[in-house]
Design an enzyme around this catalytic site. Structure first.
Site, short mmCIF file in Angstrom:
data_model
loop_
_atom_site.label_atom_id
_atom_site.label_comp_id
_atom_site.label_asym_id
_atom_site.label_seq_id
_atom_site.Cartn_x
_atom_site.Cartn_y
_atom_site.Cartn_z
N LYS A 136 -8.21 13.46 -5.95
CA LYS A 136 -7.55 12.17 -5.85
C LYS A 136 -8.59 11.12 -5.45
CE LYS A 136 -3.62 9.81 -3.65
NZ LYS A 136 -2.64 9.87 -2.54
N ASN B 184 -6.65 7.92 -10.75
CA ASN B 184 -7.06 6.53 -10.93
C ASN B 184 -6.90 5.74 -9.65
OD1 ASN B 184 -4.29 4.98 -11.00
ND2 ASN B 184 -4.01 6.76 -12.32
N HIS C 92 0.81 -1.22 0.00
CA HIS C 92 0.00 0.00 0.00
C HIS C 92 0.84 1.26 0.00
CE1 HIS C 92 -3.61 2.43 1.05
NE2 HIS C 92 -2.73 3.16 1.72
N GLY D 39 -2.81 8.81 -8.17
CA GLY D 39 -3.79 7.76 -7.96
C GLY D 39 -3.36 6.79 -6.89
N GLN E 6 -9.57 1.47 11.32
CA GLN E 6 -9.55 2.73 12.03
C GLN E 6 -10.96 3.14 12.44
OE1 GLN E 6 -8.60 2.17 8.88
NE2 GLN E 6 -6.73 3.27 8.34
N GLU F 203 -8.75 7.04 -3.73
CA GLU F 203 -8.00 5.99 -3.05
C GLU F 203 -8.93 4.88 -2.61
OE1 GLU F 203 -5.44 7.10 0.13
OE2 GLU F 203 -3.77 7.48 -1.23
N SER F 204 -8.34 3.72 -2.33
CA SER F 204 -9.11 2.55 -1.94
C SER F 204 -9.11 2.37 -0.43
CB SER F 204 -8.51 1.30 -2.59
OG SER F 204 -7.19 1.10 -2.15
N HIS F 205 -10.18 1.78 0.07
CA HIS F 205 -10.27 1.31 1.46
C HIS F 205 -11.04 0.00 1.43
CE1 HIS F 205 -9.79 2.93 5.76
NE2 HIS F 205 -8.64 3.08 5.12
N ASN F 206 -10.51 -0.94 0.63
CA ASN F 206 -11.26 -2.15 0.30
C ASN F 206 -11.36 -3.15 1.45
OD1 ASN F 206 -11.32 -0.93 -2.22
ND2 ASN F 206 -9.71 -2.21 -3.07
#
Length: 768
Positions: free
Chosen positions: A111, A525, A64, A562, A265, A113-116
């Site tokens: 921007k 992206n 990450h 990205g 979190q 971003e992922s939090h998958n």
């Protein structure tokens, strides 16, 4: 200045102890480090790392934070970004967020971003803190956050676990964003069985500032102070971005009685709202030299990145960090991803003023260190040195892997399995049934069950929002200057052909922005893929990155930054490759925006722009009706997309278009359904005589938009299209007096029947 509370101190390992015990075993594999990575750390330090140093390297060298499997492919961005494209950027790849100049002295930062994985473990907090993290990236650039978008992927809509995850994610996004007072203006919700057990939660934020107010993350100026401000640091979120959620750092310790907390979190949007206002005042008063938000990897990231990007080193007294849990070790303090925290570099003469602003906003602020000469990051704990490392080795010189790449053996068979062999509806009755079935399918039905939970119009600057093709927000009330944004990706297309599929994602987001009347300007992206250790996945990834880079070069818009998210899979099943593309556009005056739904004067002409071909590979028709995935995705023509955008923008500027809606999933049939329902008015449509009605209604050929044109402007607009070489065809007329969509020789659909099909699916699955 606030001081940390006295704590019961655990035993900590110092640098001196590490030097004296070189053979002491360390749990580096449990923290996600490979043998060669651990050996390299020892080589860099000339000794074994301390526990705190090991924690820092494990999070900063995680996939990450370090992009160790993907950064070798970033050469595609560099090779395909021209000087003309770079001239549009004020900040790009490597910064917290991309920044572009939009004119009149304004700059916009954005921007995604992922939090998958956190959103699967704890859907509400995973999604909420994803929003909080991307907002802080925008704040860190010196901008006021203006709007949010979210691109979401879930398993089968009817699956039991989807009914757990989706409502929690939607509630987390709305709970955090609504409390911040940020409108959520766009995004996607997509269902596919491959996302079962691994949803994708990609959050995007857009912010604005005067161009001269841009701030970057660097620690410069020997003697300048390092200030940690915002929330206290706790045990929540430790290891959230890597494998640090291990017994080593988060387990219940013998005799401590401390409960093990999850790696997800915990967010507090009200604290973040105050933090936003505090930061903006600090920027206005010019009290900040450099600033970094604390997101993934927490203090490990903030201190090492600030020091690495500056002109010196940094010394930090870690025991001064305000804590909210007793007995935290240095490793835990450095690894914690507790939310709503920022780290700033401040000149000594500005320190009192900085602290006064924080006190005004009731934001906890603590001086924890200073910028030093040399090139070391030194961190002490109650006077003992626990970290002494070169910061660049953490932040910018992590591992770099050339992962094996191999085109999957099954790819040829997948592409050869054309949907052309599938039975098609024949006759008016079957076509009618197919239109309604498609409109009610989970991937095409109304998203209002989700989006109505979001405040889309708070602060009064929203110009367009879902279900419009693009979200649009006003930046300058004086001139009406605004920006539009859209995110898109069809993972089925990318599975069939990663290069073309990614360019189709770019084309659709680009087209959606232009459909609102905005000029596409720049790209961000979020690249979501399976395991980086799978050569087939890395082939998909490399093809996607190259496709996006070369596509942006053809369109003349830069990639500003990205996120890469690997290891999105359940067991051996990877998610559909999902390179989500976000496009930002600019509009000189938002009063000229083009709405999505028709509803103008009676008799307005409906024109179909672009070419319709028999293209059904990866289509919603093949998926919904037959559960089929195979063949080739639609062809992409980026020069045609650019021409189409120019004509749409010209039509907006000159008042020639009253409504526009792009054609994508579900083809013309779905576009007609949504156009009349959003506009709440009827229409009469005539299909061409020289082409199969099924192809005309359900093909997903790219580069097409349905526009409504006032009768007084029809000749001028069609002459413009003809002169520029853009195909067009009269498709029908707007009929405000009708309560139906009439497709000649196919069917008449009462508006009420269409609305029931389109709007009842998600409430039926997840409750009213």
């Amino acid at each position: 200045m606030s001081q940390a509370q006295p704590q019961t101190q655990p035993h900590v390992e110092t640098v001196a102890h590490a030097e004296a015990t070189p053979e002491e075993p360390q749990p580096y594999t449990e923290l996600g480090l490979k043998d060669d990575e651990y050996a390299r750390i020892r080589s860099i330090l000339g000794r074994r790392p301390t526990e705190a140093e090991l924690a820092m390297y494990s999070v900063m060298w995680s996939e990450h934070c370090s992009y160790k499997s993907s950064k070798v492919h970033w050469r595609h961005w560099k090779e395909n970004t021209t000087e003309e494209m770079r001239a549009k950027m004020l900040a790009g790849i490597g910064e917290n967020a991309g920044v572009v100049d939009i004119g009149d002295g304004w700059a916009v930062t954005f921007k995604i971003e992922s939090h998958n994985h956190p959103s699967y473990v704890e859907p509400y907090q995973g999604a909420a803190t994803g929003v909080g993290g991307i907002v802080r990236d925008i704040i860190a650039m010196g901008a006021r956050p203006l709007a949010l978008l979210d691109s979401l992927r879930f398993g089968a809509a009817e699956a039991i676990d989807t009914k757990r995850v989706l409502p929690g994610v939607a509630a987390g996004i709305s709970g955090y964003g609504n409390c911040l007072g940020l409108p959520n203006i766009g995004g996607e919700v997509v269902f596919d069985t491959t996302y079962q057990g691994n949803p994708l939660v990609n959050a995007m934020c857009v912010g604005a500032m005067r161009a001269e107010d841009l701030h970057l993350a660097h620690a410069s100026g020997t003697g300048n102070k390092v200030i940690l401000f915002g929330a206290r640091t706790g045990l929540d979120g430790i290891g959230g971005v890597s494998v640090l959620a291990s017994e080593t750092f988060t387990g219940e310790e013998s005799g401590s009685g401390r409960k093990k907390l999850p790696s997800v979190q915990v967010g507090d949007p009200f604290t973040e709202k105050v933090l936003i206002e505090c930061c903006l005042e600090l920027f206005r008063e010019e009290l900040v030299v450099g600033i970094q938000d604390l997101g993934g990897a927490g203090l490990s990231c903030a201190t090492s990145e600030l020091a690495s990007a500056g002109d010196g080193g940094m010394r930090v007294e870690l025991d001064r960090v305000p804590l909210r849990a007793e007995g935290m070790t240095p490793a835990e303090v450095l690894s914690s991803e507790s939310q709503e925290r920022m780290c700033a570099v401040v000149r000594p003469e500005d320190l009192d003023a900085f602290l006064r602003v924080c006190a005004k906003w009731d934001v906890l602020a603590t001086e924890i260190g200073e910028v030093t000469e040399g090139e070391r990051l030194e961190i002490s704990w109650h006077g003992e040195t626990v970290v002494d490392v070169p910061p660049r080795s953490l932040a910018h010189e992590g591992p770099e892997y050339h992962r094996p790449i191999q085109r999957p053996a099954a790819q040829d068979a997948l592409q050869a399995d054309s949907p052309g062999r599938l039975p098609r509806p024949s006759g008016a009755t079957e076509l009618r049934e197919t239109v309604l079935r498609m409109a009610a399918s989970p991937n095409l039905c109304s998203r209002s069950w989700v989006t109505d939970q979001y405040d889309r119009y708070v602060r009064g600057g929203t110009v367009l929002a879902q279900p419009a093709d693009t979200g649009m927000i006003m930046v300058d009330e004086r001139t009406g200057r605004g920006v539009a944004a859209a995110t898109d990706c069809n993972g089925r297309y990318v599975k069939l052909d990663p290069y073309t599929g990614t360019q189709l994602a770019l084309a659709e987001a680009y087209r959606n922005v232009a459909t609102g009347g905005a000029t596409p300007l720049a790209v961000t992206n979020c690249l979501n893929f399976g395991s980086a250790e799978d050569p087939g996945v890395m082939w998909q990834f490399e093809q996607a990155v190259r496709g996006l880079a070369e596509g942006c070069a053809e369109l003349g818009i830069p990639v500003t930054g990205g996120n890469v998210s690997f290891y999105n899979q359940t067991g051996d099943t990877a998610v559909l490759p999902t390179p989500v593309v976000g496009v930002l556009g600019v509009l000189d005056d938002v009063r000229r925006r083009i709405p999505t739904g028709i509803g103008g004067e009676p008799g307005e002409t409906l024109l179909l722009l672009g070419d319709t071909r028999e293209e059904f590979g990866g289509s919603d028709w093949a998926d919904v009706v037959h559960g089929h995935l195979g063949g080739l995705p639609p062809a992409v023509d980026l020069l045609r997309e650019k021409l189409l955008a120019e004509i749409l923008v010209a039509g907006s500027r000159d008042g020639m278009i009253s409504a526009a809606h792009d054609l994508s999933g579900g083809g013309l049939a779905q576009t007609l359904v949504e156009t009349v329902l959003i506009g709440q008015t009827g229409a009469r449509v005539v299909l061409a005589d020289d082409q199969d009605p099924f192809v005309q209604l359900f093909s997903e050929s790219a580069g097409r938009v349905l526009v409504a044109v006032p009768r007084t402007e029809e000749l001028r607009f069609t002459e413009l299209c003809t002169a520029r070489g853009l195909p067009w065809r009269r498709t029908g007329v707007v009929d405000p007096d009708s309560d139906a969509l009439e497709i000649q020789d196919v069917a008449t659909f009462p508006i009420g029947e269409l609305r029931e099909a389109w709007e009842s699916t998600l409430p039926g699955l997840y409750g009213a």
